[in-house]
Each structure stands twice: as C-alpha cells, then as structure tokens.
Design an enzyme around this catalytic site. Structure first.
Site, PDB file in Angstrom:
ATOM      1  CG  ASP A 412      -0.038  -0.148   2.456  1.00 32.18           C
ATOM      2  OD1 ASP A 412       0.341  -1.362   3.099  1.00 32.18           O
ATOM      3  OD2 ASP A 412       0.331   1.027   2.990  1.00 32.18           O
ATOM      4  CG  ASP A 414       1.642   4.555   5.826  1.00 37.17           C
ATOM      5  OD1 ASP A 414       0.844   4.040   6.398  1.00 37.17           O
ATOM      6  OD2 ASP A 414       2.531   5.587   6.448  1.00 37.17           O
TER       7      ASP A 414
HETATM    8  N1  LIG Z   1       1.275   1.081   5.824  1.00 33.99           N
HETATM    9  C1  LIG Z   1       1.528   0.314   6.616  1.00 33.99           C
HETATM   10  N2  LIG Z   1       2.146   0.616   7.901  1.00 33.99           N
HETATM   11  C2  LIG Z   1       2.531  -0.175   8.775  1.00 33.99           C
HETATM   12  N3  LIG Z   1       2.630  -1.368   8.489  1.00 33.99           N
HETATM   13  C3  LIG Z   1       2.243  -2.080   7.187  1.00 33.99           C
HETATM   14  N4  LIG Z   1       2.291  -3.231   6.714  1.00 33.99           N
HETATM   15  C4  LIG Z   1       1.658  -3.186   5.411  1.00 33.99           C
HETATM   16  N5  LIG Z   1       1.569  -1.816   5.050  1.00 33.99           N
HETATM   17  C5  LIG Z   1       1.704  -0.997   6.338  1.00 33.99           C
END
Ligand SMILES: Nc1ncnc2[nH]cnc12
Ligand SMILES: CSC[C@H]1O[C@H](OP(=O)(O)O)[C@H](O)[C@@H]1O
Length: 474
Positions: A412, A414
């Site tokens: 992703d 974040d």
């Molecule tokens: N955005 C994120 N922040 C923290 N841990 C994660 N694991 C996968 N995506 C994450």
C-alpha cells in the site's frame, strides 16, 4: 589396591601403575584394545606423541585395530609425533580403519578423496570417497551424512573449477560425477540431523510475516514444539526441505495471526531458530510504501531501518537465565547480512520481478497505522517503506550471530498521498495474497543460492562481531 585420589602422591602412583598395566596388557598379553589405551595414555598423560604414534601404528599394522588406524591416520595427517604431515600415508591408515569398520576412519578417507582446492595433495577419487562416506553415514556418523547431503545439494562436478554458486543456470550444463539430487540431499541431511549434527537439521529459517503465516512451502512439514530461555516462540517450528535444503518455517504472528506486532516474542523466535541449528534467516514483511517509485506489488530487499518502536525486548544480553552474559553494544551498520541480501536480490532479479535492491524500513510500534503527519515525517527522514516488525527482529538476529535478510512486499501507499484512502488491513492482506507467489519464489531461490555457497567464512564474521561487542567482567 585402592587409592585416595584426593592425595597427590597417590594420584601419581595410580597413574604410573596405569602405564605399567597398559604396557603389560599390550606387550605381554598382546591385547589390541589395551595397546590402544596405552597409545591414549602416552598421548594424554605422558604427552609423548612419537611413542604414542608408534603404538597406534603397530596396533593398526599388526593387530588390525581399527580405532588405532584412525588415530595413526590423524597423526600422519597433522604431522604429529613425526617429522612432517603426509596425507597419502594418512589416507592409507584411514582406509584400513574403514575396512575394519571404524566410521570416523571412513569419514576421513571419504573427505580426503573427495576434497578439492589448492591445498589438496591426494588424487581425487569421488566414487571411492563416496563409498567411504556412505559406509560412515550408514554407521550413523552424523558428519558423513551431512557431507553427503552437501554433495547431493550442489552435485559434484567433474571439474570443480567450472562450478559457479551464483549461476545455477550455467551449472545445469556441467558434467557431473554426482548429479544434484534434492531428495537424496534431504534424506542424508535428515539422517545427519537425527544423529546429532544440528547443522544438518535446519540451516535456513524462514520467518513468515502477515500474509505468509502458513504458506505451502514444504511437502510434509514436521512440527516441532520448542521452548527457549526467553519463552515460547510464536508457534511451532515447521521443519521441511526446499529443493533438498533443510529449512524451518516460523509464523511471526503465529499461524492464526494471534500476536500483534508489539506482542510477538521476537527473542524467543530468533533464539528458537538458532537453537534448532539455523545459520540463516530469511524473513518476509508486508510494508507500506513511502516513496512514489516503490509501488504496491514491488519487492524491496531491506538494507536499513529506523526504529520507532518502544518497550520491546531488543537484546538477549539482559541477564536472563540461560541467555548470554554481559552487555552487548552491537554496531548496526550494516543492519542486514549483505550475503543473504545478495541472495534475495539475485533470486528476485533472476525471476524478473520488480525489486528494489535497497530500502530503509521505518518500524512503527503499531498496532495502529501511522497518522498522515507521521507518514509525511517518515518520508522526510528518508525511509522507503513502513512496517511494524523489522525492529527488533533484525537486531536480535544480528545479536544471535545469524545471517538475516528480509524481503519486503509493498502492499500500500500508507497514507501520505493526496486524495487517496489510507491503508487498511484488508488492502494489505489482499495485496499480499495477490503477490504471495513472488515472495515464495524469491525465498525458494534464495535458499538454493545460500545453500550452494561453499565459502561460509562470512558466518564467522557475524559471530566475531558479536563477541567483540560484548562487555563482560569476571
Ligand atoms: N502502511 C503500513 N504501515 C505499517 N505497517 C504496514 N504493513 C503493511 N502496510 C503497512
Ligand atoms: C496486517 S497489516 C500490518 C502488519 O503487517 C506487517 O506484518 P509483517 O511485518 O509481519 O508482515 C506489518 O509489519 C504489520 O505488523
């Protein structure tokens, strides 16, 4: 006669009499087992190596006592009790010891006959050496089984100089005396392990993160319930093999994902893997991207971290009973093992996957995701990805002297991007599921690359670094 062995004179007398008894048993009664004891006595008590060598030699030559052949072979090999070392002579005695069914003599004969490299002085004879090693392993010599496993793992090329551990494709076309055979390799490794050679048990540990908790990596995994001085690991360890390499898989959060990142017993996880014989750990982690070019679906072979966790147990050196002693100030540059990282990078590149060869992970405490302001700050700090588990895992693996590397899958962006929804668990898991094949492929190929390396001195440098970092006063 009885002796009071607390009194020095009586100990001396006892030892002298022992020598007399052994001489009598050997020279007068002509008992080969007593002659062997006499050799041991001359070696260990009298430190008279030339006399000991002569006794072992005669006991092998005249009385056909296998253990003495092994002993004299060792003397010849090391040049002990004689002017200089003579590998050919050593081989002759190891071969005789082996014919007399001494498994260690068979092992030594096998190793001499199959060894390669600049120091080798004896004509290589792989089929003959193989038979000696097989005889030794059949008699449950764990080292011989381990050695045979290694031979089947990489194969034994006719011309060893043509073998390149970094180029499996090219190696396929070599002319082999023993063809690579993962099933045979695993069989011998398993036998070596059962007979007590921990390095044959499980050399490469795999820590599976979110989405990789329970992958179908092994055909018939054997679960192992392990305890450590630091408590229980997150789940049972699953032992199995990947293309003939002994591996062990551990679900970081438990196979039911029952532990949140801050509750994972990282110390028990790493200790358990080390305890079971792992020399390497390859880990997976699901991560959010903090830079545009690290796209969801990409792989990142981490090379650094920023620690934003708190309260996690991040050292073994805290006086825990059964743990190591002292205070450990371990340097963190480089944080990850460059050799294990290299294997992951090569594996990803060879598979043609989009992969970033470097990346800094900022590890947050969780379990919540970052706020937008935090996400923007992490970007400014120069981190490439964000997760919740790399610290303290990488730190503890380094403290344990293990070769550790991690393949991160970007799941992703974040929450730093404008006009975009912030990360969610479903997004992470869905993205991981869609890309799990990539992670498996990279881990599998990296395992093969690491197992094929024959120069393992880098593992010593990991343990040396830890020793040099420990402050301990008696
Ligand atoms: N955005 C994120 N922040 C923290 N841990 C994660 N694991 C996968 N995506 C994450
Ligand atoms: C499931 S979303 C957050 C979670 O995912 C990552 O887990 P892992 O590193 O074990 O793959 C991340 O670090 C968080 O723990």
């Amino acid at each position: 006669m009885t002796y009071d062995l607390k009194r020095e004179e009586e100990v001396k007398e006892y030892v002298e009499n022992l020598g007399i008894e052994y001489r009598f048993g050997c020279y007068k009664e002509k008992k080969p087992e007593v002659c062997h004891l006499l050799g041991d006595y001359l070696e260990a008590i009298k430190k008279d190596f030339s006399k000991a060598a002569a006794v072992f030699k005669t006991n092998c030559d005249d009385y056909n006592y296998g253990k003495s052949c092994l002993k004299y072979g060792n003397y010849a090999l090391l040049g002990k009790g004689r002017e200089k070392s003579d590998t050919q002579e050593a081989l002759k005695y190891f071969e005789k010891g082996c014919e007399l069914n001494d498994p260690t003599a068979c092992l030594h004969a096998g190793v001499i006959l199959t060894a390669t490299g600049p120091a080798v002085t004896v004509q290589r004879d792989v089929p003959k050496g193989y038979n000696y090693l097989k005889k030794s392993c059949d008699q449950n010599d764990a080292m011989a089984c381990h050695y045979l496993a290694g031979m089947y793992l990489t194969g034994v090329p006719k011309n060893p100089t043509e073998y390149n551990p970094h180029n499996p494709e090219k190696n396929k076309n070599l002319d082999y005396l023993i063809k690579p055979d993962p099933i045979q390799a695993f069989g011998f490794a398993k036998k070596g392990c059962e007979n007590g050679n921990i390095f044959a048990c499980a050399n490469i540990g795999i820590i599976g993160g979110s989405g990789f908790d329970d992958p179908d990596l092994f055909e018939n995994p054997i679960p192992r319930d392990v305890d450590t001085p630091f408590g229980k690991p997150s789940d049972v360890l699953l032992e199995g093999s990947i293309k003939g390499v002994s591996c062990v898989l551990l679900a970081r959060h438990g196979r039911k994902h029952q532990y949140q990142p801050s509750d994972v017993n990282y110390r028990a996880n790493i200790w358990a893997l080390k305890q079971i014989g792992c020399t390497h750990i390859l880990a997976t982690t699901a991560t959010g991207s903090l830079v545009e070019n690290y796209r969801p679906g990409d792989l990142v072979i981490l090379d650094d971290f920023i620690d934003r966790t708190w309260g996690r147990k991040c050292t073994f050196f805290d006086g825990t009973s059964g743990g190591p002693r002292g205070v450990c100030h371990l340097p963190m540059r480089p944080a990850f093992c460059e050799r294990a990282r290299g294997a992951l990078v090569t594996a990803a590149n060879e598979a043609g996957l989009r992969c970033h060869e470097r990346g800094t992970a900022v590890t947050i405490q969780g379990p919540r995701f970052s706020s937008r302001a935090e996400s923007l700050m992490h970007r400014q700090w120069g981190a490439h990805v964000v997760n919740m588990t790399t610290v303290p895992e990488v730190v503890l693996a380094k403290e344990a002297g293990l070769s550790y590397a991690a393949v991160a899958l970007v799941t992703d962006y974040d929450c730093w991007r404008d006009n975009e929804q912030s990360v969610s668990v479903s997004e992470v898991l869905e993205m991981f599921a869609r890309n799990i094949k990539k992670a498996i492929q990279v881990i599998v190929e990296a395992v093969v690359l690491l197992a094929a390396e024959d120069d393992l001195t880098y593992l010593d440098s990991h343990t040396d670094l830890v020793s040099s970092a420990v402050m301990l006063k008696d």
